[in-house]
Design a protein around this motif. Structure first.
Motif, PDB file in Angstrom:
ATOM      1  N   ASN A 197      74.510  60.288 -41.919  1.00 19.55           N
ATOM      2  CA  ASN A 197      73.582  60.237 -40.804  1.00 19.55           C
ATOM      3  C   ASN A 197      73.025  58.821 -40.697  1.00 19.55           C
ATOM      4  OD1 ASN A 197      71.945  61.114 -38.655  1.00 19.55           O
ATOM      5  ND2 ASN A 197      71.599  63.086 -39.666  1.00 19.55           N
ATOM      6  N   LYS A 198      72.091  58.610 -39.771  1.00 18.76           N
ATOM      7  CA  LYS A 198      71.458  57.304 -39.627  1.00 18.76           C
ATOM      8  C   LYS A 198      69.955  57.449 -39.738  1.00 18.76           C
ATOM      9  CE  LYS A 198      74.939  54.870 -36.896  1.00 18.76           C
ATOM     10  NZ  LYS A 198      75.221  54.087 -35.664  1.00 18.76           N
ATOM     11  N   ASP A 199      69.332  56.446 -40.387  1.00 14.89           N
ATOM     12  CA  ASP A 199      67.875  56.458 -40.511  1.00 14.89           C
ATOM     13  C   ASP A 199      67.249  55.937 -39.210  1.00 14.89           C
ATOM     14  OD1 ASP A 199      67.847  53.654 -40.478  1.00 14.89           O
ATOM     15  OD2 ASP A 199      67.768  53.489 -42.662  1.00 14.89           O
ATOM     16  N   PRO A 200      65.906  55.993 -39.076  1.00 19.62           N
ATOM     17  CA  PRO A 200      65.265  55.578 -37.809  1.00 19.62           C
ATOM     18  C   PRO A 200      65.551  54.143 -37.399  1.00 19.62           C
ATOM     19  CG  PRO A 200      63.744  56.877 -39.107  1.00 19.62           C
ATOM     20  CD  PRO A 200      64.925  56.620 -39.992  1.00 19.62           C
ATOM     21  N   ARG A 201      65.965  53.293 -38.360  1.00 19.25           N
ATOM     22  CA  ARG A 201      66.275  51.907 -38.026  1.00 19.25           C
ATOM     23  C   ARG A 201      67.741  51.703 -37.674  1.00 19.25           C
ATOM     24  NH1 ARG A 201      64.429  48.253 -42.754  1.00 19.25           N
ATOM     25  NH2 ARG A 201      65.497  49.880 -43.942  1.00 19.25           N
ATOM     26  N   GLY A 202      68.515  52.786 -37.717  1.00 18.99           N
ATOM     27  CA  GLY A 202      69.910  52.688 -37.316  1.00 18.99           C
ATOM     28  C   GLY A 202      70.887  52.437 -38.442  1.00 18.99           C
ATOM     29  N   TYR A 203      70.396  52.462 -39.689  1.00 17.52           N
ATOM     30  CA  TYR A 203      71.286  52.220 -40.817  1.00 17.52           C
ATOM     31  C   TYR A 203      71.847  53.542 -41.339  1.00 17.52           C
ATOM     32  CZ  TYR A 203      69.447  47.468 -40.900  1.00 17.52           C
ATOM     33  OH  TYR A 203      69.093  46.185 -40.555  1.00 17.52           O
ATOM     34  N   GLU A 204      73.109  53.516 -41.669  1.00 18.19           N
ATOM     35  CA  GLU A 204      73.792  54.714 -42.126  1.00 18.19           C
ATOM     36  C   GLU A 204      73.383  55.052 -43.563  1.00 18.19           C
ATOM     37  OE1 GLU A 204      78.289  54.906 -42.711  1.00 18.19           O
ATOM     38  OE2 GLU A 204      78.072  55.644 -40.653  1.00 18.19           O
ATOM     39  N   TYR A 205      73.248  56.343 -43.831  1.00 15.36           N
ATOM     40  CA  TYR A 205      73.020  56.805 -45.199  1.00 15.36           C
ATOM     41  C   TYR A 205      73.878  58.042 -45.434  1.00 15.36           C
ATOM     42  CZ  TYR A 205      69.916  60.416 -43.225  1.00 15.36           C
ATOM     43  OH  TYR A 205      69.414  61.465 -42.515  1.00 15.36           O
TER      44      TYR A 205
END
Length: 254
Positions: A197-205
């Motif tokens: 998924n992606k965090d609120p800043r747009g980085y994938e986790y």
């Protein structure tokens, strides 16, 4: 009989409370030394890169800021150094520790550490029927069957550096069909899933998850026994040497 309780779900885990209730049917000399926070999947890891802190929560009750192995080592080498336990019980884990789970399991690994120390050690786990249950996982089968499964193991002539892995089947206690002593099973590795998924800043986790298990358990394994509604009891040993390969490999170097 002095009993040490530990786990990998953490000091405040519901399963540890269940285990304490079970243990008090066997002895009134109960010690708890468990990880301060959940350490599921920690395996037999230990902490080498930071200090380990211990918090005392009451008489014979301690939380260790580390892995299950850290907790077991701290109990045996420091907290209980002058009064070692006669028995180590690890659990009751929230979820199964079947088949190759034992290589990842902090619950089983804490029992491994006890076995390495020459102490009779038993890991206990409660299987549940569906994912996402959180703290609502029912421990009824473990609570009702725990004492009767443990008592025969207290005096059994276990070999040195072995431990016993117990899994209680999912479902109500009155549905449990009995106890089976079985071998460790082996699953298909295809059950691994990686949820991205992606965090609120747009980085994938990413999260590791376990999908539906594709399994073809051999006859009389822990997988089959628990699926059939039995408590599985499996002896494990710490010698990982594949003795059948010793001569073959020795010939390869001649």
């Amino acid at each position: 009989m002095r009993i040490l309780l530990t786990n990998d779900d953490g000091y405040h885990a519901p399963g540890l409370k269940v285990l304490e209730t079970i243990a008090r049917t066997l002895s009134d000399d109960i010690w708890i030394v468990a990880p301060a926070e959940e350490q599921s999947g920690a395996g037999h890891s230990l902490t080498l890169s930071r200090p380990i802190r211990v918090r005392k929560h009451g008489e014979k009750r301690y939380a260790v800021a580390g892995t299950p192995t850290d907790a077991a080592m701290m109990a045996l080498a420091k907290i209980m150094n002058d009064c070692p336990p006669d028995l180590i019980l690890s659990g009751v884990n929230r979820g199964a520790n079947l088949a190759e789970d034992v290589t990842y399991s902090g619950t089983v690994s804490a029992a491994m550490e006890g076995a390495l120390g020459g102490i009779r050690s038993i890991a206990l786990s409660q299987i549940y029927s569906r994912e996402g249950m959180g703290d609502s996982v029912p421990f009824e089968a473990a609570a009702v069957w725990g004492e009767r499964v443990l008592r025969p193991l207290l005096d059994a002539p276990l070999a040195p550096r072995t431990l016993v892995n117990i899994n209680f089947p999912a479902g109500p206690a009155d549905a449990v069909k009995g106890v089976r002593v079985v071998s460790q099973g082996l699953r298909d590795y295809g059950r691994l899933q990686i949820v991205t998924n992606k965090d609120p800043r747009g980085y994938e986790y990413h999260w590791f998850a376990l999908g539906r298990t594709v399994e073809t358990p051999a006859h009389a394994t822990d997988l089959e026994a628990t699926a059939d509604g039995f408590v599985s009891v499996t002896p494990l040993h710490l010698d990982l040497t594949h003795t059948e390969s010793l001569d073959m490999l020795a010939r390869a170097y001649r």
